[in-house]
Motif scaffolding. Structure first.
Motif, PDB file in Angstrom:
ATOM      1  N   TRP A  60       0.800  -1.226   0.000  1.00 27.38           N
ATOM      2  CA  TRP A  60       0.000   0.000   0.000  1.00 27.38           C
ATOM      3  C   TRP A  60       0.830   1.273   0.000  1.00 27.38           C
ATOM      4  CZ3 TRP A  60      -4.711  -0.390  -1.538  1.00 27.38           C
ATOM      5  CH2 TRP A  60      -5.407  -1.571  -1.337  1.00 27.38           C
ATOM      6  N   ALA A  61       2.146   1.156   0.086  1.00 29.29           N
ATOM      7  CA  ALA A  61       3.009   2.343   0.147  1.00 29.29           C
ATOM      8  C   ALA A  61       2.894   3.157  -1.139  1.00 29.29           C
ATOM      9  CB  ALA A  61       4.455   1.931   0.384  1.00 29.29           C
ATOM     10  N   GLU A  62       2.651   4.449  -0.968  1.00 29.49           N
ATOM     11  CA  GLU A  62       2.512   5.305  -2.141  1.00 29.49           C
ATOM     12  C   GLU A  62       3.087   6.706  -1.953  1.00 29.49           C
ATOM     13  OE1 GLU A  62      -2.127   6.558  -1.295  1.00 29.49           O
ATOM     14  OE2 GLU A  62      -1.711   5.025  -2.786  1.00 29.49           O
ATOM     15  N   THR A  63       3.728   6.938  -0.820  1.00 24.86           N
ATOM     16  CA  THR A  63       4.358   8.235  -0.583  1.00 24.86           C
ATOM     17  C   THR A  63       5.745   8.025   0.021  1.00 24.86           C
ATOM     18  OG1 THR A  63       3.574   8.483   1.699  1.00 24.86           O
ATOM     19  CG2 THR A  63       2.093   9.266  -0.056  1.00 24.86           C
ATOM     20  N   ALA A 106       8.428   5.172   7.020  1.00 28.04           N
ATOM     21  CA  ALA A 106       7.898   4.294   8.077  1.00 28.04           C
ATOM     22  C   ALA A 106       8.410   2.868   7.890  1.00 28.04           C
ATOM     23  CB  ALA A 106       6.373   4.321   8.069  1.00 28.04           C
ATOM     24  N   LEU A 107       8.428   2.386   6.657  1.00 27.69           N
ATOM     25  CA  LEU A 107       8.926   1.038   6.385  1.00 27.69           C
ATOM     26  C   LEU A 107      10.414   0.928   6.705  1.00 27.69           C
ATOM     27  CD1 LEU A 107       7.020   0.416   3.049  1.00 27.69           C
ATOM     28  CD2 LEU A 107       6.743  -0.935   5.139  1.00 27.69           C
ATOM     29  N   THR A 108      11.177   1.960   6.362  1.00 33.69           N
ATOM     30  CA  THR A 108      12.614   1.961   6.634  1.00 33.69           C
ATOM     31  C   THR A 108      12.883   1.853   8.128  1.00 33.69           C
ATOM     32  OG1 THR A 108      13.113   3.251   4.654  1.00 33.69           O
ATOM     33  CG2 THR A 108      14.736   3.330   6.439  1.00 33.69           C
ATOM     34  N   ARG A 109      12.257   2.727   8.882  1.00 28.47           N
ATOM     35  CA  ARG A 109      12.454   2.711  10.335  1.00 28.47           C
ATOM     36  C   ARG A 109      11.969   1.396  10.934  1.00 28.47           C
ATOM     37  NH1 ARG A 109      10.709   8.645  10.105  1.00 28.47           N
ATOM     38  NH2 ARG A 109      12.637   9.775  10.525  1.00 28.47           N
ATOM     39  N   GLY A 110      10.816   0.939  10.457  1.00 26.99           N
ATOM     40  CA  GLY A 110      10.251  -0.293  10.972  1.00 26.99           C
ATOM     41  C   GLY A 110      11.094  -1.513  10.672  1.00 26.99           C
ATOM     42  N   ALA A 111      11.714  -1.554   9.484  1.00 23.53           N
ATOM     43  CA  ALA A 111      12.551  -2.709   9.128  1.00 23.53           C
ATOM     44  C   ALA A 111      13.688  -2.882  10.123  1.00 23.53           C
ATOM     45  CB  ALA A 111      13.100  -2.551   7.709  1.00 23.53           C
ATOM     46  N   VAL A 112      14.219  -1.761  10.588  1.00 26.81           N
ATOM     47  CA  VAL A 112      15.310  -1.829  11.564  1.00 26.81           C
ATOM     48  C   VAL A 112      14.752  -2.125  12.963  1.00 26.81           C
ATOM     49  CG1 VAL A 112      17.154  -0.517  12.680  1.00 26.81           C
ATOM     50  CG2 VAL A 112      16.855  -0.374  10.211  1.00 26.81           C
ATOM     51  N   GLU A 113      13.680  -1.429  13.342  1.00 23.07           N
ATOM     52  CA  GLU A 113      13.112  -1.620  14.680  1.00 23.07           C
ATOM     53  C   GLU A 113      12.525  -3.022  14.875  1.00 23.07           C
ATOM     54  OE1 GLU A 113      10.343   1.458  15.935  1.00 23.07           O
ATOM     55  OE2 GLU A 113      11.472   2.915  14.751  1.00 23.07           O
ATOM     56  N   VAL A 114      11.786  -3.503  13.884  1.00 23.19           N
ATOM     57  CA  VAL A 114      11.074  -4.765  14.037  1.00 23.19           C
ATOM     58  C   VAL A 114      11.955  -5.967  13.738  1.00 23.19           C
ATOM     59  CG1 VAL A 114       9.111  -6.154  13.212  1.00 23.19           C
ATOM     60  CG2 VAL A 114       8.845  -3.681  13.514  1.00 23.19           C
ATOM     61  N   LYS A 127      17.405  -0.475   3.581  1.00 23.65           N
ATOM     62  CA  LYS A 127      18.021   0.207   2.424  1.00 23.65           C
ATOM     63  C   LYS A 127      17.155   0.074   1.181  1.00 23.65           C
ATOM     64  CE  LYS A 127      22.747  -0.142   4.024  1.00 23.65           C
ATOM     65  NZ  LYS A 127      24.059  -0.746   3.880  1.00 23.65           N
ATOM     66  N   GLU A 128      16.544  -1.092   0.998  1.00 29.56           N
ATOM     67  CA  GLU A 128      15.640  -1.270  -0.146  1.00 29.56           C
ATOM     68  C   GLU A 128      14.478  -0.284  -0.063  1.00 29.56           C
ATOM     69  OE1 GLU A 128      14.298  -5.321  -0.712  1.00 29.56           O
ATOM     70  OE2 GLU A 128      16.317  -6.077  -0.288  1.00 29.56           O
ATOM     71  N   TYR A 129      13.904  -0.144   1.122  1.00 35.39           N
ATOM     72  CA  TYR A 129      12.791   0.788   1.291  1.00 35.39           C
ATOM     73  C   TYR A 129      13.250   2.229   1.048  1.00 35.39           C
ATOM     74  CZ  TYR A 129      10.004  -3.010   3.289  1.00 35.39           C
ATOM     75  OH  TYR A 129       9.312  -4.184   3.486  1.00 35.39           O
ATOM     76  N   LEU A 130      14.450   2.563   1.511  1.00 34.85           N
ATOM     77  CA  LEU A 130      14.973   3.907   1.260  1.00 34.85           C
ATOM     78  C   LEU A 130      15.109   4.171  -0.233  1.00 34.85           C
ATOM     79  CD1 LEU A 130      17.865   4.569   3.793  1.00 34.85           C
ATOM     80  CD2 LEU A 130      15.759   5.850   3.525  1.00 34.85           C
ATOM     81  N   ASN A 131      15.657   3.210  -0.938  1.00 33.63           N
ATOM     82  CA  ASN A 131      15.824   3.389  -2.380  1.00 33.63           C
ATOM     83  C   ASN A 131      14.479   3.549  -3.082  1.00 33.63           C
ATOM     84  OD1 ASN A 131      18.628   3.405  -2.454  1.00 33.63           O
ATOM     85  ND2 ASN A 131      18.745   1.189  -2.531  1.00 33.63           N
TER      86      ASN A 131
END
Length: 160
Positions: free
Chosen positions: A47-50, A56-64, A72-76
């Motif tokens: 659902w990511a579109e912004t 949020a996904l970037t931070r969550g990938a590290v936190e969770v 890094k994939e989410y950042l790119n």
């Protein structure tokens, strides 16, 4: 009602990427169900579109998941969704928080391509200094601002 049932109920009402990420955090901390948290992340990514969603996904990938490669994939992916300089700067902040200054520098480099006006370069330079404490890179970007100055108004803006 048990915690798992409460979380399942919350899952049914998730509507945004951030909702899915937050619920994945709760699932991992509350019931330690990594598979379920993975599924929630996949749903959130779908659902990511912004740019904010990818932050949020970037931070969550590290936190969770403590998964820097995924972050890094989410950042790119997030770079592709940045519409303006301020979104790039926010993405760079997310990169710095989640992955450190080197990842933030990559985002800053992409942000430079969005700079057009003298003030854009000056804002980016200030944010580089605030975010990364990198005086050399900040000066490079400020020098680009100076090279864009064409009018007295530009030079006045630069001098401030």
């Amino acid at each position: 009602m048990g915690l798992k049932e409460e979380l399942e109920e919350k899952a049914e009402s998730c509507q945004t990427t951030e909702d899915f990420v937050e619920l994945a955090k709760e699932v991992m901390s509350g019931v330690s169900d990594k598979d379920w948290a993975e599924q929630l992340f996949e749903d959130g990514a779908y659902w990511a579109e912004t740019a904010g969603d990818f932050m949020a996904l970037t931070r969550g990938a590290v936190e969770v998941f403590q998964d820097q490669d995924r972050a890094k994939e989410y950042l790119n992916q997030g770079k592709d969704y940045c519409m303006n300089l301020s979104e790039y700067i926010e993405l760079a902040k997310a990169a710095a928080d989640a992955l450190g200054s080197e990842s933030a520098k990559e985002i800053i480099a992409a942000a430079q391509s969005k700079c057009v006006k003298v003030q854009d370069f000056l804002n980016l330079s200030k944010n580089i200094n605030d975010l990364l404490s990198d005086a050399d890179l900040s000066k490079q970007v400020a020098d680009q601002a100076l090279s864009k100055c064409k009018t007295a108004e530009d030079y006045n803006g630069f001098a401030k």
